[in-house]
Scaffold this motif. Structure first.
Motif, PDB file in Angstrom:
ATOM      1  N   UNK B  75       0.850  -1.192   0.000  1.00 34.70           N
ATOM      2  CA  UNK B  75       0.000   0.000   0.000  1.00 34.70           C
ATOM      3  C   UNK B  75       0.882   1.238   0.000  1.00 34.70           C
ATOM      4  N   UNK B  76       0.819   1.991  -1.075  1.00 32.91           N
ATOM      5  CA  UNK B  76       1.661   3.177  -1.222  1.00 32.91           C
ATOM      6  C   UNK B  76       0.949   4.371  -0.604  1.00 32.91           C
ATOM      7  N   UNK B  77       1.674   5.111   0.190  1.00 31.94           N
ATOM      8  CA  UNK B  77       0.999   6.251   0.803  1.00 31.94           C
ATOM      9  C   UNK B  77       1.763   7.554   0.644  1.00 31.94           C
ATOM     10  N   UNK B  78       2.967   7.500   0.110  1.00 33.28           N
ATOM     11  CA  UNK B  78       3.679   8.769  -0.059  1.00 33.28           C
ATOM     12  C   UNK B  78       4.796   8.596  -1.072  1.00 33.28           C
ATOM     13  N   UNK B  79       5.088   9.672  -1.779  1.00 37.33           N
ATOM     14  CA  UNK B  79       6.243   9.699  -2.675  1.00 37.33           C
ATOM     15  C   UNK B  79       7.115  10.878  -2.235  1.00 37.33           C
ATOM     16  N   UNK B  80       8.359  10.560  -1.922  1.00 34.59           N
ATOM     17  CA  UNK B  80       9.301  11.584  -1.475  1.00 34.59           C
ATOM     18  C   UNK B  80       9.943  12.229  -2.697  1.00 34.59           C
ATOM     19  N   UNK B  81       9.972  13.558  -2.680  1.00 34.49           N
ATOM     20  CA  UNK B  81      10.545  14.302  -3.807  1.00 34.49           C
ATOM     21  C   UNK B  81      11.879  14.937  -3.376  1.00 34.49           C
ATOM     22  N   UNK B  82      12.710  15.305  -4.344  1.00 34.17           N
ATOM     23  CA  UNK B  82      14.002  15.898  -3.985  1.00 34.17           C
ATOM     24  C   UNK B  82      13.841  17.066  -3.004  1.00 34.17           C
ATOM     25  N   UNK B  83      14.687  17.074  -2.003  1.00 37.02           N
ATOM     26  CA  UNK B  83      14.633  18.129  -0.983  1.00 37.02           C
ATOM     27  C   UNK B  83      13.875  17.706   0.262  1.00 37.02           C
ATOM     28  N   UNK B  84      13.123  16.592   0.154  1.00 34.53           N
ATOM     29  CA  UNK B  84      12.338  16.156   1.314  1.00 34.53           C
ATOM     30  C   UNK B  84      13.141  15.162   2.162  1.00 34.53           C
ATOM     31  N   UNK B  85      12.764  15.134   3.439  1.00 38.83           N
ATOM     32  CA  UNK B  85      13.444  14.261   4.402  1.00 38.83           C
ATOM     33  C   UNK B  85      12.539  13.081   4.717  1.00 38.83           C
ATOM     34  N   UNK B  86      13.110  11.922   4.890  1.00 36.41           N
ATOM     35  CA  UNK B  86      12.316  10.757   5.289  1.00 36.41           C
ATOM     36  C   UNK B  86      13.120   9.924   6.296  1.00 36.41           C
ATOM     37  N   UNK B  87      12.439   8.950   6.902  1.00 29.84           N
ATOM     38  CA  UNK B  87      13.074   8.178   7.977  1.00 29.84           C
ATOM     39  C   UNK B  87      12.980   8.914   9.306  1.00 29.84           C
ATOM     40  N   UNK B  88      11.903   9.708   9.475  1.00 27.70           N
ATOM     41  CA  UNK B  88      11.785  10.524  10.694  1.00 27.70           C
ATOM     42  C   UNK B  88      11.628   9.674  11.957  1.00 27.70           C
ATOM     43  N   UNK B  89      11.252   8.394  11.789  1.00 23.36           N
ATOM     44  CA  UNK B  89      11.114   7.513  12.968  1.00 23.36           C
ATOM     45  C   UNK B  89      12.415   7.428  13.752  1.00 23.36           C
ATOM     46  N   UNK B  90      13.542   7.729  13.095  1.00 22.68           N
ATOM     47  CA  UNK B  90      14.836   7.642  13.779  1.00 22.68           C
ATOM     48  C   UNK B  90      14.962   8.671  14.901  1.00 22.68           C
ATOM     49  N   UNK B  91      14.111   9.694  14.862  1.00 26.52           N
ATOM     50  CA  UNK B  91      14.177  10.733  15.898  1.00 26.52           C
ATOM     51  C   UNK B  91      13.095  10.567  16.966  1.00 26.52           C
ATOM     52  N   UNK B  92      12.144   9.670  16.706  1.00 21.33           N
ATOM     53  CA  UNK B  92      10.959   9.584  17.576  1.00 21.33           C
ATOM     54  C   UNK B  92      10.849   8.199  18.208  1.00 21.33           C
ATOM     55  N   UNK B  93      10.812   8.139  19.551  1.00 20.15           N
ATOM     56  CA  UNK B  93      10.641   6.823  20.185  1.00 20.15           C
ATOM     57  C   UNK B  93       9.367   6.143  19.653  1.00 20.15           C
TER      58      UNK B  93
END
Lengths: 153, 165
Positions: B75-93
């Motif tokens: 199930x696709x829910x987002x497409x990351x485009x140049x300039x965007x940040x992903x993997x934010x779970x690394x900062x959030x417990x």
């Protein structure tokens, strides 16, 4: 004002110092609602952060074009021990769902403006509570994705 | 290592001073992925945040129904485009990845070890708060978008999308 000891019981406030707990307690009050009452609406400015003590709160969402009326679709349920209206500590401070109490409920209400003033004075407090709000948002994101998956399979 | 000036262009790091940027840049690596390559998988420990420099990355999660493998779906829910940040779970417990990221085109990303960033945050409360504020905003935006999708599906306004076009 509420008792700092009341706040201390919940993991959401668990890492705060005694001084920080007292500061939060000073700008908090206990509120109760009887039966099904609208607490806030999607798109409203978040004027308070809530923390549910007893009862149940339902979150609703809707699309601009839906003909489902003001209430829309149930997208989440808040249980005792959980925060809601977390937009109060996350910019742009606009509520992303409409909240209704599902039954008589009791909550701690923390005034958002004064909380953000505390954040300006105490960056450690700001970090700790924003991290808790982010964590709650991630939990809800996971729950919403499970709902989405269930709707699609 | 990535040049500090590269990082300065991104909102997440715009509040950092030169020294902080230099330190974070030392923790960053520049990686390339071919189309279809997995960058990270849901359920793994979230150890890094990523900035997409070039290309396109799709985020999805997999749904499986017990005893019915034919019902396995991405199930696709987002497409990351140049300039965007992903993997934010690394900062959030609890720092567990909630989605799989796959390059949908040849892509170049900056990968920054989160633990080291968090160590820097331990030394600078302002940096810690600003990074967490950014992560919280990103999480809330994604929550809001997902709930909107949910509401649209239940209202019968959205066709089911089993993959990107």
């Amino acid at each position: 004002m509420v008792s700092p000891e009341l706040l201390r019981q919940y993991p959401f406030f668990g890492l705060l110092s005694d001084t920080q707990l007292k500061e939060i307690a000073m700008i908090a009050e206990e509120v109760t609602v009887d039966g099904k009452v609208k607490i806030f609406g999607k798109g409203d400015r978040a004027e308070a952060l809530y923390f549910l003590l007893d009862g149940s709160v339902e979150l609703y969402n809707y699309t601009e074009t839906s003909a489902l009326g003001e209430n829309g679709i149930l997208v989440g349920t808040i249980n005792p021990g959980e925060p809601f209206a977390i937009s109060a500590v996350i910019e742009p401070h606009i509520l992303t769902s409409t909240a209704w109490s599902a039954r008589p409920s009791r909550a701690i209400k923390i005034e958002a403006g004064r909380l953000r003033e505390l954040f300006e004075q105490d960056r450690r407090l700001a970090f700790l509570l924003t991290r808790q709000a982010a964590s709650a948002a991630m939990d809800r994101l996971n729950a919403a994705r499970v709902q989405l998956a269930a709707a699609l399979v | 290592m990535v040049g500090p000036e590269v990082l300065r262009n991104y909102r997440i790091f715009s509040i950092c001073n030169s020294e902080q940027l230099k330190n974070i840049a030392q923790l960053a690596e520049d990686l390339s992925f071919k189309k279809g390559e997995i960058i990270f998988e849901e359920g793994e420990s979230a150890e890094a945040i990523y900035i997409l420099l070039r290309g396109s990355v799709e985020l999805y999660f997999t749904v499986e129904v017990e005893y019915k493998p034919e019902l396995r779906k991405e199930l696709f829910f987002d497409v990351i485009k140049p300039g965007e940040v992903f993997g934010i779970s690394a900062l959030i417990p609890p720092k567990v990845l909630t989605a799989t990221a796959r390059a949908s085109h040849p892509s170049r990303v900056v990968r920054i070890k989160a633990e080291a960033v968090l160590e820097l945050c331990g030394l600078d409360e302002e940096l810690a708060y600003q990074l967490m504020r950014w992560a919280a905003e990103a999480a809330l935006e994604r929550l809001s978008a997902t709930r909107l999708q949910l509401a649209a599906i239940w209202a019968g306004e959205l066709q089911l999308n089993n993959g990107p076009a």
